[in-house]
Design an enzyme around this catalytic site. Sequence first.
Site, PDB file in Angstrom:
ATOM      1  N   LYS A 198       0.993  -1.381  -0.021  1.00 30.34           N
ATOM      2  CA  LYS A 198      -0.162   0.052   0.344  1.00 30.34           C
ATOM      3  C   LYS A 198       0.893   1.388  -0.334  1.00 30.34           C
ATOM      4  CE  LYS A 198      -4.069   2.538   2.852  1.00 30.34           C
ATOM      5  NZ  LYS A 198      -4.592   2.031   3.319  1.00 30.34           N
ATOM      6  N   ARG A 219       1.346   9.799   5.336  1.00 27.23           N
ATOM      7  CA  ARG A 219       1.193   8.949   5.851  1.00 27.23           C
ATOM      8  C   ARG A 219       2.664   7.645   5.503  1.00 27.23           C
ATOM      9  NH1 ARG A 219      -5.098   7.814   5.145  1.00 27.23           N
ATOM     10  NH2 ARG A 219      -5.987   8.132   7.043  1.00 27.23           N
ATOM     11  N   LYS A 250      -1.888  -1.955  -3.511  1.00 23.17           N
ATOM     12  CA  LYS A 250      -2.580  -0.538  -3.586  1.00 23.17           C
ATOM     13  C   LYS A 250      -2.012   0.891  -3.856  1.00 23.17           C
ATOM     14  CE  LYS A 250      -6.157   1.859  -0.791  1.00 23.17           C
ATOM     15  NZ  LYS A 250      -6.331   1.787   0.736  1.00 23.17           N
ATOM     16  N   SER A 276      -9.989   5.825  -5.388  1.00 21.19           N
ATOM     17  CA  SER A 276     -10.545   6.707  -5.288  1.00 21.19           C
ATOM     18  C   SER A 276      -9.980   7.836  -6.446  1.00 21.19           C
ATOM     19  CB  SER A 276     -11.351   7.526  -4.311  1.00 21.19           C
ATOM     20  OG  SER A 276     -10.040   7.868  -3.331  1.00 21.19           O
TER      21      SER A 276
END
Length: 331
Positions: A198, A219, A250, A276
């Site tokens: 990720k 993050r 991802k 998204s």
Amino acid sequence: MTDFPTRRLRRLRGTPALRRLVAEHDLTPRRLVLPVFVKEGIATAQPIATMPGVSQHPLDGLAALVDEAVAAGIGGIMLFGVPEHRDAVGSGATDPAGILNRAITVAAAAARGRITVQADLCLDEFTDHGHCGVLADDGSIDNDATLEVYARMAVAQARAGADILGLSGMMDGQIAACRAALDADGRTDIVLLAYSAKYASAFYGPFRDAVESTLTGDRRTYQLDAANGREGVQEALADIDEGADIVMVKPAGTSLDVLARVSDLSAVPVWAYQVSGEYALIEHAAASGLIDRDRAIGESLIAIRRAGAEAILTYWAIEVAGWLRAGRDLT
């Protein structure tokens, strides 16, 4: 005499029927998973401005959405909770009465085994600081304290009725911690989906609107650096060693190389999340008349499938499933 080519690869592209017959990769509804946002305290679906066609759903409307997903023939739904109240440790995530755990129970009752009910296992939707873990005194993410919360979340979500837990927080050891907690609770049947590779990505922007994220900063101390491909593969292999049943890459569209490498090496199923921002880019570009919407959607999904994804989380899951059932070519 003119020398002509002896191999004419164009022969196999001459008609739609030929192209379908020799296609190396295809897609079926069962390979698609729909992400679903369930918001506490609303009575009707609320459209998400940055994601045209996607809404936050009330708890009371979730059963009908599950029925729609079943009718579409897709493989599952992935639930995300949007709570009314948040705190520093994300206590709503472990509370059986929290919005996500209640949504799992409603979805599982509606699904009746006809479709998989999947749940996001992360703290970012439940913390007032928006990070995926518990903060240490210096403001950094306390990895091991976070694992203790994740373990309690895993048990709560399993008891609520989830079939698959999507561990998306990118904490070291999260698969092992949740597997141990589930085994101790007698839930050896629960499938763990590791969001293994990720990446810290700008393409998550609209998602943060969808879950009403309170994040400030970024993050990057726990999500992967976009410059690193081998590290993403290492993360996936480590999660498999810890007991992950499925691993995921991802964002899908900007990580196709990593997806292909993980797929080549993995002994467990490999999934991908068309996030998204990827969704929003196509929708907004199509609305501006810049691209053919349907072809762009199909091409993007086939590219993810071609790179090795055996299932794809996508906000177009139900719509594309309808196309596939109708026999439409995606490209």
